[in-house]
Design a protein around this motif. Structure first.
Motif, PDB file in Angstrom:
ATOM      1  N   CYS B  43      26.833  56.812-134.013  1.00 15.53           N
ATOM      2  CA  CYS B  43      27.386  57.266-135.252  1.00 15.53           C
ATOM      3  C   CYS B  43      28.283  55.944-135.804  1.00 15.53           C
ATOM      4  O   CYS B  43      29.012  55.172-135.107  1.00 15.53           O
ATOM      5  CB  CYS B  43      28.380  58.234-135.345  1.00 15.53           C
ATOM      6  SG  CYS B  43      27.748  59.818-134.783  1.00 15.53           S
ATOM      7  N   ASP B  44      28.368  55.674-136.990  1.00 17.26           N
ATOM      8  CA  ASP B  44      28.713  54.178-137.420  1.00 17.26           C
ATOM      9  C   ASP B  44      30.438  54.306-137.575  1.00 17.26           C
ATOM     10  O   ASP B  44      30.946  55.579-137.599  1.00 17.26           O
ATOM     11  CB  ASP B  44      28.085  54.071-138.905  1.00 17.26           C
ATOM     12  CG  ASP B  44      26.811  53.554-139.109  1.00 17.26           C
ATOM     13  OD1 ASP B  44      26.341  53.163-137.720  1.00 17.26           O
ATOM     14  OD2 ASP B  44      26.202  53.459-139.842  1.00 17.26           O
ATOM     15  N   ILE B  80      27.389  59.696-128.841  1.00 21.06           N
ATOM     16  CA  ILE B  80      26.912  61.094-127.674  1.00 21.06           C
ATOM     17  C   ILE B  80      25.887  60.845-126.877  1.00 21.06           C
ATOM     18  O   ILE B  80      24.811  60.535-127.629  1.00 21.06           O
ATOM     19  CB  ILE B  80      26.877  62.245-128.854  1.00 21.06           C
ATOM     20  CG1 ILE B  80      27.783  62.298-129.787  1.00 21.06           C
ATOM     21  CG2 ILE B  80      26.509  63.422-127.920  1.00 21.06           C
ATOM     22  CD1 ILE B  80      27.772  63.635-130.697  1.00 21.06           C
ATOM     23  N   LEU B  81      26.028  61.044-125.641  1.00 21.03           N
ATOM     24  CA  LEU B  81      24.676  60.790-124.623  1.00 21.03           C
ATOM     25  C   LEU B  81      24.814  61.894-123.900  1.00 21.03           C
ATOM     26  O   LEU B  81      25.816  62.666-123.454  1.00 21.03           O
ATOM     27  CB  LEU B  81      25.209  59.589-123.768  1.00 21.03           C
ATOM     28  CG  LEU B  81      24.215  59.296-122.766  1.00 21.03           C
ATOM     29  CD1 LEU B  81      23.458  58.084-123.010  1.00 21.03           C
ATOM     30  CD2 LEU B  81      24.175  59.479-121.330  1.00 21.03           C
ATOM     31  N   PHE B 118      31.034  60.351-125.925  1.00 16.43           N
ATOM     32  CA  PHE B 118      31.178  61.570-125.546  1.00 16.43           C
ATOM     33  C   PHE B 118      29.973  61.889-124.777  1.00 16.43           C
ATOM     34  O   PHE B 118      28.712  61.524-125.076  1.00 16.43           O
ATOM     35  CB  PHE B 118      30.980  62.541-126.528  1.00 16.43           C
ATOM     36  CG  PHE B 118      32.532  62.378-127.617  1.00 16.43           C
ATOM     37  CD1 PHE B 118      33.518  62.989-127.311  1.00 16.43           C
ATOM     38  CD2 PHE B 118      32.668  61.494-128.686  1.00 16.43           C
ATOM     39  CE1 PHE B 118      34.757  62.777-128.083  1.00 16.43           C
ATOM     40  CE2 PHE B 118      33.698  61.003-129.353  1.00 16.43           C
ATOM     41  CZ  PHE B 118      34.787  61.830-129.162  1.00 16.43           C
ATOM     42  N   THR B 119      29.780  62.564-123.495  1.00 15.85           N
ATOM     43  CA  THR B 119      28.675  62.689-122.961  1.00 15.85           C
ATOM     44  C   THR B 119      28.550  64.487-122.451  1.00 15.85           C
ATOM     45  O   THR B 119      29.501  65.059-122.419  1.00 15.85           O
ATOM     46  CB  THR B 119      28.768  62.002-121.708  1.00 15.85           C
ATOM     47  OG1 THR B 119      29.664  62.730-120.540  1.00 15.85           O
ATOM     48  CG2 THR B 119      28.878  60.626-121.745  1.00 15.85           C
ATOM     49  N   SER B 120      27.351  64.658-122.136  1.00 18.43           N
ATOM     50  CA  SER B 120      27.194  65.984-121.864  1.00 18.43           C
ATOM     51  C   SER B 120      25.939  65.829-120.988  1.00 18.43           C
ATOM     52  O   SER B 120      25.140  65.113-120.766  1.00 18.43           O
ATOM     53  CB  SER B 120      26.507  67.240-123.112  1.00 18.43           C
ATOM     54  OG  SER B 120      27.539  67.075-123.834  1.00 18.43           O
ATOM     55  N   SER B 121      25.978  67.011-119.839  1.00 17.49           N
ATOM     56  CA  SER B 121      24.929  67.096-118.807  1.00 17.49           C
ATOM     57  C   SER B 121      24.679  68.610-118.778  1.00 17.49           C
ATOM     58  O   SER B 121      25.605  69.397-118.881  1.00 17.49           O
ATOM     59  CB  SER B 121      25.382  66.502-117.536  1.00 17.49           C
ATOM     60  OG  SER B 121      25.822  65.279-117.488  1.00 17.49           O
ATOM     61  N   THR B 122      23.378  68.893-118.629  1.00 16.40           N
ATOM     62  CA  THR B 122      22.809  70.366-118.579  1.00 16.40           C
ATOM     63  C   THR B 122      21.752  70.482-117.736  1.00 16.40           C
ATOM     64  O   THR B 122      20.886  69.655-117.513  1.00 16.40           O
ATOM     65  CB  THR B 122      22.459  70.970-119.945  1.00 16.40           C
ATOM     66  OG1 THR B 122      21.927  72.159-119.880  1.00 16.40           O
ATOM     67  CG2 THR B 122      21.240  70.061-120.491  1.00 16.40           C
ATOM     68  N   MET B 241      30.667  67.908-133.183  1.00 19.33           N
ATOM     69  CA  MET B 241      30.207  67.644-134.629  1.00 19.33           C
ATOM     70  C   MET B 241      30.833  66.329-135.040  1.00 19.33           C
ATOM     71  O   MET B 241      31.962  66.094-135.086  1.00 19.33           O
ATOM     72  CB  MET B 241      30.792  68.880-135.477  1.00 19.33           C
ATOM     73  CG  MET B 241      30.303  68.414-137.034  1.00 19.33           C
ATOM     74  SD  MET B 241      30.530  70.051-138.130  1.00 19.33           S
ATOM     75  CE  MET B 241      29.676  69.108-139.621  1.00 19.33           C
ATOM     76  N   ALA B 242      29.943  65.560-135.538  1.00 21.18           N
ATOM     77  CA  ALA B 242      30.170  64.282-136.209  1.00 21.18           C
ATOM     78  C   ALA B 242      30.135  64.164-137.649  1.00 21.18           C
ATOM     79  O   ALA B 242      29.157  64.561-137.987  1.00 21.18           O
ATOM     80  CB  ALA B 242      29.337  63.283-135.622  1.00 21.18           C
TER      81      ALA B 242
END
Lengths: 405, 405
Positions: B43-44, B80-81, B118-122, B241-242
């Motif tokens: 995101c910019d 967001i990764l 921000f990272t998430s792993s699933t 949310m961005a």
């Protein structure tokens, strides 16, 4: 009729005669054909009766009736009449009228006052109970009363059960033997808090009603309220205990009588789990190290009711990640980095991660067993709780997508 | 790979470009082979970020990291990764180190400060995240960033999902169109409170972070916290949310922007239920007439999570007795004699018993539908709540006795 549970005991135990109580069972055709579906237990004068009931807000007419009668003792005998096939639950005022008619007829057939007639009904919800079919067989029941008739009584109250459930223990009080024998039915709609099924326990000991009630209520917390099959709670759950007073007197808590009663209740509770709908594994979930017993109970409950844990067990998958998940969602105080998990004696995880000694093959071999134990230590305090559950299998879906309960 | 859910939408929606955000997805080989398993959203500058996370006490390292970063805004952009295949949950200090390494490398590859990554792993719980496989593809991800790349991003985050999930709505603010587009993954381990899955929502509107957070948190209560597949709660649940700030500004609650956001969130929440593991029926449970909204929620939750209700629906059995049971066990204030139940428009029960007009054939025909509605009115007050769930089928057992999640 589902096949016999692979976890069933070898046979129904030899239950002794309990002086002061006689049993009868017969076919009333309430719903089932070609099997017994109603049982009567008649207790002699001097009997005290205690009871524990479902807390469901939609509990059945017979449960409401029993609740009102417990604790009112006048030295008379007592009768317990139970039918299977129809639970007389959610049947409006008609259901209450059915109970009243049955109690009046049993009173007339036995000579007991109406306040000493306790009834239970188990089976389909929401259909009118054909009480005339039950009252029509009362004379036959009374004529067939037999001190040795407890096993046929256990069979008459079965619904989706694949085996009848009985248990017996003896206790020595002031040099005299007293006996406690119980029967139970239940296999689905089993959840803790509150409780589980229909259970009837008889003893020849003499126990004042308030003391009997106190023991029964307390022991329920550590037995029938610690088992779960599917987390669903019946509208009919009833535990009644009758003490006929024909043997030695029990006058205090905590002695050998209470110990024996605890064992009878735990034995019956475990049998209900072993007959859990579709069950192929019996699982003890033991939680220690919680900040309180209540927190330990939350964690044990969360693990024992988790569909993801229960399907993993069905698949013999040592999936401890799902146990971590269930701990996390329990609402209990927990710290990832203090958590440890065991399968039986095998340490699976400690300090927030898999144990260095753990090998997947060990866990997988353990999961092939039929009696499993999941140990969780939260590392926070002294709180503990144990619950018992079973796995969640295809057969559960089969039974419940077809059977109208 | 399980077959496509019969409840899947016809196709992935056309998601528009959101000015100020670009997407990339690629194969890192974290666990899965021959499919994309990592996505980057960049995101910019001027973007604000809000988030809602699982309340599990065993939540994952990336969740803890995200929580710490939300609400610290300095006008920079954000990244967001997300990877699938491994949740980096219950991986001890090693898990935290993995998150730190990934954030550092993303910061270096994008020029953003670490606090804006921000990272998430699933995926599987309890196995070390091979973070080197993720950092090895970062350059490729950055080189592949594309404003139109949101659909490949939605595909890269799938685990047991049978279809990628996307939703879009537009709102008119001060004569200008703003867009809201979101993607989600989730099909098992879905429970309300808290939540559900991984969800990423993007808008070109300008929204101050506190306002964005307030809307997101409140709307979660009426969307992602109102769905359940199996009552199990993930250790990884994340909603981010961005708002890129490249279109009109939203300055207050309750306007068309919040309405559109509510619709995006509800659409994604319903898609998660429609992809519920083994689901063949989508079920709305609408409770009215409770003494409070909280009580209505208890009843809706109890019905929507009941294995006996959910297996009856799988069997197309209009078994309203099990709904009575679920009301009774909910703990909510209820009076049997005021309770009424509907299947769609069909009145099944009222005043504590089956409705005189109800015929079993009507209920059975209704249950053959794919989109069902169970209405329960407690007749006590004005409290209401709606939840969404699916049926419990053999396929759920299959998926979860085999898949290691």
């Amino acid at each position: 009729m589902p096949a016999l549970s692979p976890l069933a005991p070898d046979r129904f135990p030899d239950l002794p005669v309990i002086d002061g109580v006689r049993f009868a069972a017969t076919e009333a055709g309430v719903r089932y054909k070609n099997r017994t579906d109603v049982m009567l237990a008649l207790c002699d004068p001097g009997t005290t009766v205690a009871g524990v009931f479902t807390r469901s807000s939609t509990r059945s007419a017979p449960v409401l009736d029993c609740e009102a009668k417990i604790g009112v003792e006048g030295g008379e005998g007592a009768a317990i009449l139970v039918n299977s096939g129809n639970s007389n639950a959610f049947t409006g005022k008609a259901g209450e009228a059915s109970v009243a008619r049955i109690c009046a007829e049993v009173a007339s057939a036995t000579g007991l006052p109406g306040g000493r007639i306790f009834t239970s009904s188990t089976g389909v919800i929401g259909e009118r109970l054909p009480d005339d079919r039950i009252t029509a067989v009362l004379d036959r029941l009374v004529a067939g009363l037999d001190p040795a008739g407890i096993e046929p009584a256990a069979r008459a109250i079965m619904t989706t059960d694949t085996f009848p459930k009985g248990a017996v223990r003896r206790a020595r009080i002031e040099g005299q033997d007293v006996k406690i024998a119980g029967i139970a039915k239940g296999s689905g709609m089993i959840a803790p808090d509150m409780a589980t099924m229909l259970v009837y326990i008889f003893t020849d000991a003499k126990v004042a009603q308030p003391l009997l009630q106190e023991m029964l209520s307390d022991l329920t917390q550590r037995t029938f309220n610690c088992i779960t099959v599917d987390g669903d709670t019946s509208t009919s759950d009833t535990l009644l205990m009758a003490a006929t007073g024909q043997a030695a007197e029990v006058t205090e808590r905590g002695g050998p009588f209470e110990g024996a009663l605890h064992e009878v209740m735990l034995d019956l509770a475990h049998q209900v789990v072993r007959d859990g709908e579709g069950a192929t594994k019996f699982v003890e979930v033991a939680v220690t190290g919680a900040v309180s017993d209540a927190d330990a109970r939350k964690v044990a409950h969360s693990i024992a009711n988790s569909p993801l844990v229960k399907t993993a067990i069905a698949g013999e998958d040592p999936n401890w990640g799902r146990i971590v998940m269930a701990v996390g969602k329990s609402g209990a105080e927990a710290d990832r980095d203090r958590l440890s998990i065991r399968f039986g004696e095998i340490e699976v995880a400690r300090d927030g991660w898999v144990s260095p000694e753990y090998a997947e093959a060990k866990g997988a071999a353990y999961m092939k067993g039929q009696d499993l134990r999941i140990g969780v230590d939260l590392g926070m305090g002294d709180g503990q709780a144990t619950m018992w559950t079973c796995d969640l299998t295809h057969a559960y879906i089969q039974i419940n997508a077809d059977y109208r309960s």
